[in-house]
Design a protein around this motif. Structure first.
Motif, PDB file in Angstrom:
ATOM      1  N   ARG A   1      -5.435  15.847 -27.958  1.00 16.47           N
ATOM      2  CA  ARG A   1      -4.074  15.399 -28.278  1.00 16.47           C
ATOM      3  C   ARG A   1      -3.519  16.302 -29.382  1.00 16.47           C
ATOM      4  O   ARG A   1      -3.645  15.987 -30.572  1.00 16.47           O
ATOM      5  CB  ARG A   1      -4.068  13.937 -28.720  1.00 16.47           C
ATOM      6  CG  ARG A   1      -4.416  12.956 -27.601  1.00 16.47           C
ATOM      7  CD  ARG A   1      -4.425  11.522 -28.107  1.00 16.47           C
ATOM      8  NE  ARG A   1      -4.677  10.573 -27.045  1.00 16.47           N
ATOM      9  CZ  ARG A   1      -3.727   9.985 -26.314  1.00 16.47           C
ATOM     10  NH1 ARG A   1      -2.461  10.270 -26.551  1.00 16.47           N
ATOM     11  NH2 ARG A   1      -4.029   9.121 -25.364  1.00 16.47           N
TER      12      ARG A   1
ATOM     13  N   ARG B   1      -1.080  15.433 -23.962  1.00 14.47           N
ATOM     14  CA  ARG B   1      -2.422  14.911 -23.727  1.00 14.47           C
ATOM     15  C   ARG B   1      -3.120  15.785 -22.696  1.00 14.47           C
ATOM     16  O   ARG B   1      -2.558  16.086 -21.638  1.00 14.47           O
ATOM     17  CB  ARG B   1      -2.343  13.469 -23.233  1.00 14.47           C
ATOM     18  CG  ARG B   1      -3.694  12.847 -22.947  1.00 14.47           C
ATOM     19  CD  ARG B   1      -3.608  11.356 -22.722  1.00 14.47           C
ATOM     20  NE  ARG B   1      -2.767  10.999 -21.592  1.00 14.47           N
ATOM     21  CZ  ARG B   1      -2.806   9.809 -20.996  1.00 14.47           C
ATOM     22  NH1 ARG B   1      -3.619   8.872 -21.446  1.00 14.47           N
ATOM     23  NH2 ARG B   1      -2.022   9.539 -19.986  1.00 14.47           N
TER      24      ARG B   1
ATOM     25  N   PHE C   1       4.002  13.046 -26.902  1.00 13.15           N
ATOM     26  CA  PHE C   1       2.676  13.434 -27.366  1.00 13.15           C
ATOM     27  C   PHE C   1       1.919  14.077 -26.205  1.00 13.15           C
ATOM     28  O   PHE C   1       1.662  13.424 -25.188  1.00 13.15           O
ATOM     29  CB  PHE C   1       1.914  12.212 -27.883  1.00 13.15           C
ATOM     30  CG  PHE C   1       2.537  11.578 -29.094  1.00 13.15           C
ATOM     31  CD1 PHE C   1       2.049  11.850 -30.366  1.00 13.15           C
ATOM     32  CD2 PHE C   1       3.627  10.719 -28.967  1.00 13.15           C
ATOM     33  CE1 PHE C   1       2.625  11.264 -31.491  1.00 13.15           C
ATOM     34  CE2 PHE C   1       4.214  10.132 -30.083  1.00 13.15           C
ATOM     35  CZ  PHE C   1       3.709  10.415 -31.348  1.00 13.15           C
TER      36      PHE C   1
ATOM     37  N   ASP D   1      -4.005  25.626 -30.028  1.00 12.77           N
ATOM     38  CA  ASP D   1      -4.334  25.832 -31.442  1.00 12.77           C
ATOM     39  C   ASP D   1      -4.922  27.219 -31.708  1.00 12.77           C
ATOM     40  O   ASP D   1      -5.863  27.377 -32.482  1.00 12.77           O
ATOM     41  CB  ASP D   1      -5.320  24.748 -31.903  1.00 12.77           C
ATOM     42  CG  ASP D   1      -5.378  24.636 -33.425  1.00 12.77           C
ATOM     43  OD1 ASP D   1      -4.386  25.000 -34.082  1.00 12.77           O
ATOM     44  OD2 ASP D   1      -6.419  24.202 -33.946  1.00 12.77           O
TER      45      ASP D   1
ATOM     46  N   TRP E   1      -1.372  18.239 -32.142  1.00 13.06           N
ATOM     47  CA  TRP E   1      -0.452  17.750 -33.170  1.00 13.06           C
ATOM     48  C   TRP E   1       0.306  18.947 -33.733  1.00 13.06           C
ATOM     49  O   TRP E   1      -0.256  20.029 -33.828  1.00 13.06           O
ATOM     50  CB  TRP E   1      -1.248  17.045 -34.277  1.00 13.06           C
ATOM     51  CG  TRP E   1      -0.373  16.313 -35.253  1.00 13.06           C
ATOM     52  CD1 TRP E   1       0.103  16.763 -36.446  1.00 13.06           C
ATOM     53  CD2 TRP E   1       0.157  14.995 -35.090  1.00 13.06           C
ATOM     54  NE1 TRP E   1       0.894  15.822 -37.041  1.00 13.06           N
ATOM     55  CE2 TRP E   1       0.946  14.728 -36.233  1.00 13.06           C
ATOM     56  CE3 TRP E   1       0.052  14.028 -34.090  1.00 13.06           C
ATOM     57  CZ2 TRP E   1       1.620  13.518 -36.401  1.00 13.06           C
ATOM     58  CZ3 TRP E   1       0.724  12.833 -34.261  1.00 13.06           C
ATOM     59  CH2 TRP E   1       1.491  12.583 -35.406  1.00 13.06           C
ATOM     60  N   PRO E   2       1.565  18.829 -34.074  1.00 12.41           N
ATOM     61  CA  PRO E   2       2.396  17.625 -34.095  1.00 12.41           C
ATOM     62  C   PRO E   2       3.006  17.329 -32.726  1.00 12.41           C
ATOM     63  O   PRO E   2       2.985  18.180 -31.832  1.00 12.41           O
ATOM     64  CB  PRO E   2       3.487  17.990 -35.111  1.00 12.41           C
ATOM     65  CG  PRO E   2       3.642  19.465 -34.950  1.00 12.41           C
ATOM     66  CD  PRO E   2       2.257  19.990 -34.684  1.00 12.41           C
ATOM     67  N   PRO E   3       3.565  16.135 -32.562  1.00 13.53           N
ATOM     68  CA  PRO E   3       4.229  15.808 -31.301  1.00 13.53           C
ATOM     69  C   PRO E   3       5.558  16.544 -31.182  1.00 13.53           C
ATOM     70  O   PRO E   3       6.080  17.095 -32.154  1.00 13.53           O
ATOM     71  CB  PRO E   3       4.455  14.294 -31.411  1.00 13.53           C
ATOM     72  CG  PRO E   3       4.554  14.052 -32.886  1.00 13.53           C
ATOM     73  CD  PRO E   3       3.602  15.022 -33.528  1.00 13.53           C
TER      74      PRO E   3
END
Length: 316
Positions: free
Chosen positions: A267, A227, A225, A58, A269-271
């Motif tokens: 986790r 992790r 997803f 991110d 996002w997005p997947p």
């Protein structure tokens, strides 16, 4: 001497099955770094933003993983060997795909492969053919494409790809492509190719996104997803995409690693989603199903920890 000869034969018999236990997969896709002429730093950054698929940390900088890198990660298994055929950035993608497929076929004699994976599409409206589609009429749909090509040259690369896919099938290669991501009203014309396996999504939640029609042969997991994983002592390892508790994307490959990555999303996002990622799951299942399970001793299975790149824990 007779004893040594017998011993030699026994050793050969033990070694040969193990040497032949794996399968070889050619992947035609876009990989990091992009294939093509050397680019300036600014152009490289632009390519990474255009072709990068994930920003796990991110930081607004895409990780160095393009579409094909993620396809390979999902298909990865110790008993599969991959040959990567990059889509060049200096020519239209479909032209580059056709050239790569032709090269794979030309090399079969000296570099045989068991499967070719093409997680790419050339899709159009199903209504341009007939609604609903019928598997038995795939040859008719292909003939219609050929007619279109006579007046619209833009279909020529698609037809060239379909012909190469069929030639690979005729050579005994398992060829896998995707249903496409245009929703139920679209069809990937590569699925018209005789003998090609077309893969869609198993998740009903993706029905609005992933194409699904009579030419889809099988459905596999299409959403992944990421992790964040940590070792037992709390040390962060990286991100698991496939759910096997292994760091598919190690911490050191994150764009923020050199700045000392901190406060990483657990986790992100997005997947990752699309039939592009269902196809490699299908290739892995198809090829592993045909291999001798007795030679799997010592091979990591899902959830097992066998080295520094694997951990049993999701980060708290």
């Amino acid at each position: 001497m007779p004893f040594l000869r017998v011993l030699f034969v026994l050793l050969i018999q033990l070694w040969v099955p193990r040497a032949e236990a794996g399968s070889r997969v050619a992947i035609v896709d876009r990989f990091f770094p992009a294939s093509g002429p050397l680019a300036t730093v600014q152009e490289q950054e632009m390519q990474r933003w255009m072709y990068g698929m994930l920003d796990l940390d991110d930081d607004q900088i895409k990780e160095p993983y393009y579409h094909g890198d993620l396809v390979r990660l999902i298909a990865a298994h110790p008993r599969l060997t991959f040959f990567l055929y990059p889509i060049s950035s200096d020519r239209p993608p479909l032209d580059s795909i056709a050239l790569n497929l032709r090269e794979i076929r030309a090399r079969l004699g000296r570099q045989p492969v068991d499967a070719v994976l093409l997680s790419w599409e050339s899709s159009t409206l199903i209504s341009a053919f007939e609604v609903p589609l019928h598997r038995s009429r795939a040859g008719h749909y292909l003939a219609q494409l050929e007619k279109w090509s006579e007046t619209d040259g833009s279909w020529a690369p698609t037809l060239a790809i379909i012909r190469e896919l069929e030639a690979l099938v005729d050579a005994g290669v398992t060829v896998v492509t995707i249903a496409g991501n245009g929703g139920r009203g679209m069809v990937n014309t590569f699925s018209f190719a005789r003998g090609v396996i077309t893969v869609g999504a198993i998740e009903p939640e993706l029905a609005h996104f992933v194409s699904d029609n009579a030419l889809v042969d099988r459905r596999e997991q299409a959403a992944y997803f990421a992790r964040l994983l940590s070792a037992a002592d709390g040390e962060l390892l990286g991100y698991d995409l496939s759910g096997d508790l292994c760091a598919d994307i190690p911490l050191a490959r994150l764009s923020s690693y050199s700045q000392g990555a901190r406060d990483l999303p657990l986790r992100p996002w997005p997947p990752l989603k699309g039939s592009s990622f269902a196809a490699p799951a299908a290739v892995k299942k198809i090829l592993l199903a045909g291999l001798d399970p007795d030679s799997d001793s010592g091979v990591k299975r899902s959830g097992e920890s066998t080295g520094d790149h694997c951990g049993r824990h999701a980060a708290p």
